[in-house]
Design a protein around this motif. Structure first.
Motif, PDB file in Angstrom:
ATOM      1  N   GLY A  40       0.866  -1.467  -0.045  1.00  0.00           N
ATOM      2  CA  GLY A  40       0.199   0.114   0.373  1.00  0.00           C
ATOM      3  C   GLY A  40       0.696   1.200  -0.069  1.00  0.00           C
ATOM      4  O   GLY A  40       0.000   2.285  -0.070  1.00  0.00           O
ATOM      5  N   HIS A  41       2.190   1.114  -0.382  1.00  0.00           N
ATOM      6  CA  HIS A  41       2.662   2.437   0.006  1.00  0.00           C
ATOM      7  C   HIS A  41       2.317   2.892  -1.274  1.00  0.00           C
ATOM      8  O   HIS A  41       1.988   2.314  -2.296  1.00  0.00           O
ATOM      9  N   PHE A  42       3.366   4.057  -1.375  1.00  0.00           N
ATOM     10  CA  PHE A  42       2.742   5.212  -2.798  1.00  0.00           C
ATOM     11  C   PHE A  42       3.160   6.137  -3.166  1.00  0.00           C
ATOM     12  O   PHE A  42       4.983   6.395  -2.791  1.00  0.00           O
ATOM     13  N   ILE A  43       4.119   5.777  -4.225  1.00  0.00           N
ATOM     14  CA  ILE A  43       4.952   5.738  -5.274  1.00  0.00           C
ATOM     15  C   ILE A  43       4.647   7.067  -6.207  1.00  0.00           C
ATOM     16  O   ILE A  43       3.318   6.999  -7.202  1.00  0.00           O
ATOM     17  N   GLU A  44       4.767   8.398  -6.405  1.00  0.00           N
ATOM     18  CA  GLU A  44       4.511   9.737  -6.874  1.00  0.00           C
ATOM     19  C   GLU A  44       5.263   9.806  -8.409  1.00  0.00           C
ATOM     20  O   GLU A  44       7.081  10.516  -7.743  1.00  0.00           O
ATOM     21  N   ALA A  45       5.132   9.400  -9.558  1.00  0.00           N
ATOM     22  CA  ALA A  45       6.019   9.568  -9.898  1.00  0.00           C
ATOM     23  C   ALA A  45       5.880  10.726 -11.248  1.00  0.00           C
ATOM     24  O   ALA A  45       4.671  11.214 -11.620  1.00  0.00           O
ATOM     25  N   GLU A  46       7.230  11.573 -12.081  1.00  0.00           N
ATOM     26  CA  GLU A  46       6.499  11.937 -13.478  1.00  0.00           C
ATOM     27  C   GLU A  46       7.411  11.462 -13.934  1.00  0.00           C
ATOM     28  O   GLU A  46       8.303  10.930 -14.650  1.00  0.00           O
ATOM     29  N   ARG A  47       7.538  12.428 -15.652  1.00  0.00           N
ATOM     30  CA  ARG A  47       7.912  12.012 -16.598  1.00  0.00           C
ATOM     31  C   ARG A  47       9.575  11.789 -16.623  1.00  0.00           C
ATOM     32  O   ARG A  47       9.735  11.008 -17.180  1.00  0.00           O
ATOM     33  N   ALA A  48      10.442  12.077 -15.610  1.00  0.00           N
ATOM     34  CA  ALA A  48      11.289  12.233 -15.751  1.00  0.00           C
ATOM     35  C   ALA A  48      11.236  10.583 -14.909  1.00  0.00           C
ATOM     36  O   ALA A  48      13.070  10.509 -15.036  1.00  0.00           O
ATOM     37  N   ASP A  49      11.082  10.356 -14.049  1.00  0.00           N
ATOM     38  CA  ASP A  49      10.924   9.138 -13.621  1.00  0.00           C
ATOM     39  C   ASP A  49      11.192   8.241 -14.502  1.00  0.00           C
ATOM     40  O   ASP A  49      10.785   6.375 -13.985  1.00  0.00           O
ATOM     41  N   LEU A  50      10.575   8.066 -15.159  1.00  0.00           N
ATOM     42  CA  LEU A  50       9.822   6.777 -16.827  1.00  0.00           C
ATOM     43  C   LEU A  50      10.901   6.975 -17.767  1.00  0.00           C
ATOM     44  O   LEU A  50      11.228   6.074 -18.013  1.00  0.00           O
ATOM     45  N   VAL A  51      11.275   7.788 -18.036  1.00  0.00           N
ATOM     46  CA  VAL A  51      11.534   8.343 -19.734  1.00  0.00           C
ATOM     47  C   VAL A  51      13.311   8.854 -19.312  1.00  0.00           C
ATOM     48  O   VAL A  51      13.317   8.946 -18.738  1.00  0.00           O
ATOM     49  N   GLY A  52      13.783   7.939 -20.081  1.00  0.00           N
ATOM     50  CA  GLY A  52      15.515   7.718 -20.175  1.00  0.00           C
ATOM     51  C   GLY A  52      15.747   9.394 -21.110  1.00  0.00           C
ATOM     52  O   GLY A  52      14.647   9.281 -22.426  1.00  0.00           O
ATOM     53  N   GLU A  53      17.397   9.000 -21.369  1.00  0.00           N
ATOM     54  CA  GLU A  53      17.214   9.109 -22.892  1.00  0.00           C
ATOM     55  C   GLU A  53      18.123   9.326 -23.806  1.00  0.00           C
ATOM     56  O   GLU A  53      18.343  10.002 -24.605  1.00  0.00           O
ATOM     57  N   TYR A  54      18.753   7.626 -23.806  1.00  0.00           N
ATOM     58  CA  TYR A  54      18.661   7.001 -25.025  1.00  0.00           C
ATOM     59  C   TYR A  54      18.532   5.916 -25.422  1.00  0.00           C
ATOM     60  O   TYR A  54      17.569   5.095 -23.746  1.00  0.00           O
ATOM     61  N   ILE A  55      18.581   5.167 -25.935  1.00  0.00           N
ATOM     62  CA  ILE A  55      17.978   3.962 -26.366  1.00  0.00           C
ATOM     63  C   ILE A  55      18.415   2.814 -25.077  1.00  0.00           C
ATOM     64  O   ILE A  55      19.161   2.553 -25.140  1.00  0.00           O
ATOM     65  N   GLY A  56      16.572   2.320 -25.170  1.00  0.00           N
ATOM     66  CA  GLY A  56      16.730   0.698 -24.097  1.00  0.00           C
ATOM     67  C   GLY A  56      16.842   1.719 -22.343  1.00  0.00           C
ATOM     68  O   GLY A  56      16.185   0.748 -21.643  1.00  0.00           O
ATOM     69  N   HIS A  57      17.016   2.962 -22.268  1.00  0.00           N
ATOM     70  CA  HIS A  57      17.325   3.666 -21.639  1.00  0.00           C
ATOM     71  C   HIS A  57      15.605   3.423 -20.234  1.00  0.00           C
ATOM     72  O   HIS A  57      15.782   3.462 -19.515  1.00  0.00           O
TER      73      HIS A  57
END
Ligand SMILES: Nc1ncnc2c1ncn2[C@@H]1O[C@H](COP(=O)(O)OP(=O)(O)OP(=O)(O)O)[C@@H](O)[C@H]1O
Ligand SMILES: [Mg+2]
Length: 304
Positions: free
Chosen positions: A114-131
């Motif tokens: 039941g923990h709560f993790i708040e994320a936004e784009r930068a937490d999901l999207v990387g900077e290079y292929i595969g990242h």
């Protein structure tokens, strides 16, 4: 518009429904048997308005409970995904409600932690292929057993086809399927942007069967939120202060400032007022108990 078949669309603040909902909430339910529902309703009662959130929480509880009873009686389980979309402007209570749902789901054995993790784009999207895939997968792993709340989720669609945002969405959907037993994903964001985002990703709405809309608060609700916030902090607004706040909000909402931040705005006003009051009392040399609690109209720095 972008509603998948069977998706429930809930609009909050339906004032005319308030009475009926309140009646229905307590009507005949044995709270000794349903103490989980009673406790969560108590917490929800601390929130001003949001009547339809309160209603859907009860619906989710009822549905989970009945599903459990059906299983115990050898009937088919009707398990459905609990992933959700929250549409609303800033400060309308989305994060607060998501945290509460985490608690409910643990008590109902839907989630293990039941923990709560708040994320936004930068937490999901990387900077290079595969990242990106790795980043998103790591985040999902961290969120397993709890709620993954993705704020401003529409920003994942930023940048179009070549952007890694799309990869993040695909990885997220895959993770939701792999861990569907022990993960609830909530996508949140401004209404118009979320509509656009969902229209670009037609596969998404059906994976998020619950959609909850959080409209802006009315002036009355905002004043009540302010009163509650000061009460929680053991302060009190004088009648004049309350009136000043009311007129200020009325004027502000009339102007329809585009990104007005609702509850968050109120919290800032109150926190500023508390600091202002402290300086005033220092100057006045008044430290009696009553005066220590009173927020006077001149403590409210608004309207400029
Ligand atoms: N219905 C309410 N009753 C009392 N306080 C509220 C209510 N809604 C919001 N608040 C308060 O307003 C503040 C902002 O709420 P919250 O963070 O849940 O909003 P949000 O929709 O997640 O905002 P954002 O989109 O900016 O992240 C918090 O301090 C919260 O306690
Ligand atoms: Mg939030």
């Amino acid at each position: 518009m972008n509603k998948a078949k069977g998706q429930i669309n809930i609009v909050l603040n339906a004032k005319t429904m308030n009475h009926a909902i309140k009646e229905e909430r307590s009507d005949g339910i044995n709270f000794e048997q349903h103490s989980i529902l009673r406790d969560i309703q108590k917490e929800l009662d601390q929130l001003i308005g949001l009547e339809n959130v309160k209603k859907i929480v009860k619906e989710i509880y009822a549905w989970l409970y009945i599903d459990k009873m059906r299983k115990e009686n050898g009937l088919k389980s009707n398990k459905q995904a609990l992933h959700m979309i929250f549409k609303g402007n800033p400060g309308t209570g989305k994060t607060t409600v998501a945290r509460l749902l985490g608690k409910l789901f643990v008590q109902m054995n839907v989630l293990s932690k039941g923990h709560f993790i708040e994320a936004e784009r930068a937490d999901l999207v990387g900077e290079y292929i595969g990242h990106t895939a790795n980043k998103t997968r790591d985040l999902i792993k961290k969120a397993r057993g709890g709620i993954l709340f993705i704020d401003e989720a529409y920003s994942l669609a930023r940048g179009g086809e070549k952007d890694f945002g799309k990869e993040a969405i695909d990885t997220l959907v895959k993770g939701m399927e792999d861990y569907c037993e022990d993960l609830v994903v909530i996508l949140a964001g401004y209404p118009a942007e979320m509509d656009y985002f969902l229209s670009l990703n037609p596969g998404l709405p059906s994976r998020f069967p619950l959609m909850i809309e959080f409209p802006d608060y009315t002036v009355d609700e905002l004043v009540n939120i302010a009163k509650q916030m000061v009460r929680e902090r053991e302060y009190e607004l004088t009648k004049e202060a309350e009136r000043k706040l009311y007129y200020h909000l009325e004027e502000l909402l009339e102007r329809r400032e585009k990104k007005f931040s609702n509850g968050r705005y109120i919290r800032n006003v109150i926190e500023k007022a508390i600091r202002k009051q402290a300086v005033r009392l220092l100057h006045e040399g008044r430290y009696d108990k009553k005066e220590l609690t009173l927020i006077r109209d001149r403590d409210l720095v608004i309207g400029s």
